[in-house]
Enzyme design. Structure first.
Site, short mmCIF file in Angstrom:
data_model
loop_
_atom_site.label_atom_id
_atom_site.label_comp_id
_atom_site.label_asym_id
_atom_site.label_seq_id
_atom_site.Cartn_x
_atom_site.Cartn_y
_atom_site.Cartn_z
N HIS A 196 4.84 46.98 74.19
CA HIS A 196 6.07 47.76 74.14
C HIS A 196 6.66 48.10 75.50
CE1 HIS A 196 3.93 48.50 70.34
NE2 HIS A 196 5.13 48.37 69.82
N GLU A 250 7.77 71.59 69.20
CA GLU A 250 8.32 70.31 69.64
C GLU A 250 7.57 69.23 68.88
OE1 GLU A 250 5.11 69.40 70.89
OE2 GLU A 250 6.00 68.46 72.66
N MET A 251 7.54 68.00 69.36
CA MET A 251 7.01 66.94 68.50
C MET A 251 6.06 65.96 69.21
SD MET A 251 10.37 66.15 66.15
CE MET A 251 9.40 65.32 64.90
N GLU A 252 5.56 66.28 70.40
CA GLU A 252 4.82 65.27 71.16
C GLU A 252 3.52 65.73 71.83
OE1 GLU A 252 8.16 65.84 71.65
OE2 GLU A 252 8.99 64.06 70.67
N GLY A 304 11.46 62.43 76.47
CA GLY A 304 11.58 61.76 75.18
C GLY A 304 12.74 60.77 75.18
N ARG A 355 17.38 60.14 79.67
CA ARG A 355 16.86 61.16 80.60
C ARG A 355 15.96 60.50 81.65
NH1 ARG A 355 17.01 67.03 78.70
NH2 ARG A 355 19.27 67.12 78.82
N SER A 410 15.55 74.74 74.25
CA SER A 410 16.93 74.38 73.94
C SER A 410 17.50 75.25 72.82
CB SER A 410 17.02 72.91 73.53
OG SER A 410 16.17 72.66 72.43
N ASP A 411 16.62 75.84 72.01
CA ASP A 411 17.06 76.70 70.92
C ASP A 411 15.92 77.63 70.54
OD1 ASP A 411 16.19 73.90 70.04
OD2 ASP A 411 15.86 75.06 68.21
N ARG A 420 4.74 65.24 80.34
CA ARG A 420 5.92 65.28 79.49
C ARG A 420 6.91 66.28 80.07
NH1 ARG A 420 8.91 65.47 74.85
NH2 ARG A 420 9.24 67.52 73.92
N VAL A 421 8.16 65.85 80.20
CA VAL A 421 9.25 66.76 80.58
C VAL A 421 10.22 66.75 79.40
CG1 VAL A 421 9.05 66.74 83.10
CG2 VAL A 421 10.20 64.85 81.99
N GLY A 422 10.06 67.73 78.52
CA GLY A 422 10.78 67.69 77.26
C GLY A 422 11.55 68.96 76.97
N SER A 423 11.89 69.10 75.69
CA SER A 423 12.55 70.33 75.24
C SER A 423 11.82 70.84 74.01
CB SER A 423 14.02 70.08 74.94
OG SER A 423 14.13 69.16 73.87
N1 HPA Z 1 11.75 71.28 66.00
C1 HPA Z 1 11.11 70.28 66.62
N2 HPA Z 1 11.33 69.96 67.87
C2 HPA Z 1 12.24 70.66 68.56
C3 HPA Z 1 12.94 71.70 67.98
C4 HPA Z 1 12.68 72.03 66.63
O1 HPA Z 1 13.26 72.95 66.04
N3 HPA Z 1 13.81 72.19 68.91
C5 HPA Z 1 13.60 71.47 70.05
N4 HPA Z 1 12.66 70.53 69.83
#
Ligand code: HPA
Length: 234
Positions: free
Chosen positions: A4, A179-181, A20, A24, A203-204, A87-90
């Site tokens: 990959h 987050e997811m990672e 991710g 970016r 981010s939220d 990881r540099v994420g949100s």
């Molecule tokens: N869920 C999963 N990943 C995220 C979220 C969320 O609400 N906000 C930013 N990354």
């Protein structure tokens, strides 16, 4: 090249930043790295190598979620000799004290994924950050006055979850953000004896409903990337 990642042996640094979003990755490479070269465009999951203050650094997009990140991180560690992966994420805040623009420095990652349940045959592995990287980042964030939180993060497999009430329990138990990672990143680093850290701008916030406008996201992301580059090159 691996399945990959389209890089030749030696084209990727032992130190890799992992956003991710592949765009970016391109933004980090063109903003911060000298002489950045794109080493892979497979599936548009861009990867670059350049230098930051004379040190060779790579930046590789991972896509969203643990299965996607696991593919790229496994190949970086197993086939390209990566030793430090960050990881540099949100993320989304799960406590009302975790405000948008803050950075969540993941000390550990819990997950609703079955990846580790299967890997460890039911045993609960605790995916954990590299302490020296974590301390290095946190010391720099403190010195720079950048608001941050250090603790547990929740890596979910489902952005759209049928049981959002479970999140309330994680909030009750002090899990900082979703987050997811991260859980997969820390697990793979452990498997290959490498160092990993995950830092994520908020981010939220899922408790307060606060959300960062898209145009404000770049500045807090930039601050976080600068601290990460300082940490991994020190
Ligand atoms: N869920 C999963 N990943 C995220 C979220 C969320 O609400 N906000 C930013 N990354």
């Amino acid at each position: 090249m691996s399945i990959h990642i389209g890089a030749a042996p030696g084209e990727i640094s032992d130190t890799v930043l992992l956003p991710g979003d592949p765009l970016r990755a391109e933004w980090i490479a063109t903003t911060y790295l000298d002489d950045a070269v794109c080493y892979s465009k497979i599936r548009n999951m861009l990867g670059f190598t350049g230098t930051y203050q004379g040190r060779r650094i790579s930046v590789q997009g991972t896509g969203m979620g643990q299965p996607s990140l696991s593919i790229y991180v496994h190949e970086l560690l197993a086939e390209y000799g990566a030793r430090t992966v960050v990881r540099v994420g949100s993320c989304g805040g799960l406590l009302d004290t975790v405000a948008v623009r803050d950075v969540v420095v993941a000390m550990s990652g819990c997950t609703d994924s079955s990846l580790n349940q299967l890997r460890f045959e039911g045993l609960d592995f605790a995916p954990t950050a590299d302490f020296a990287l974590l301390r290095g980042y946190v010391e720099r964030a403190e010195a720079a006055g950048i608001p941050h939180h250090v603790g547990q993060i929740f890596s979910t497999d489902a952005f759209y979850n049928d049981r959002p009430e479970l999140r309330d329990r994680l909030t009750q138990y002090g899990v900082l953000a979703i987050e997811m990672e991260t859980a997969a990143l820390y697990t793979l680093a452990a498997k290959f004896g490498a160092r990993a850290l995950s830092v994520n701008t908020v981010s939220d916030n899922l408790v307060t409903g606060e959300s960062l406008p898209a145009e404000d996201r770049e500045r807090s992301f930039a601050d976080m990337v600068e601290l990460t580059l300082a940490t991994v090159t020190s």
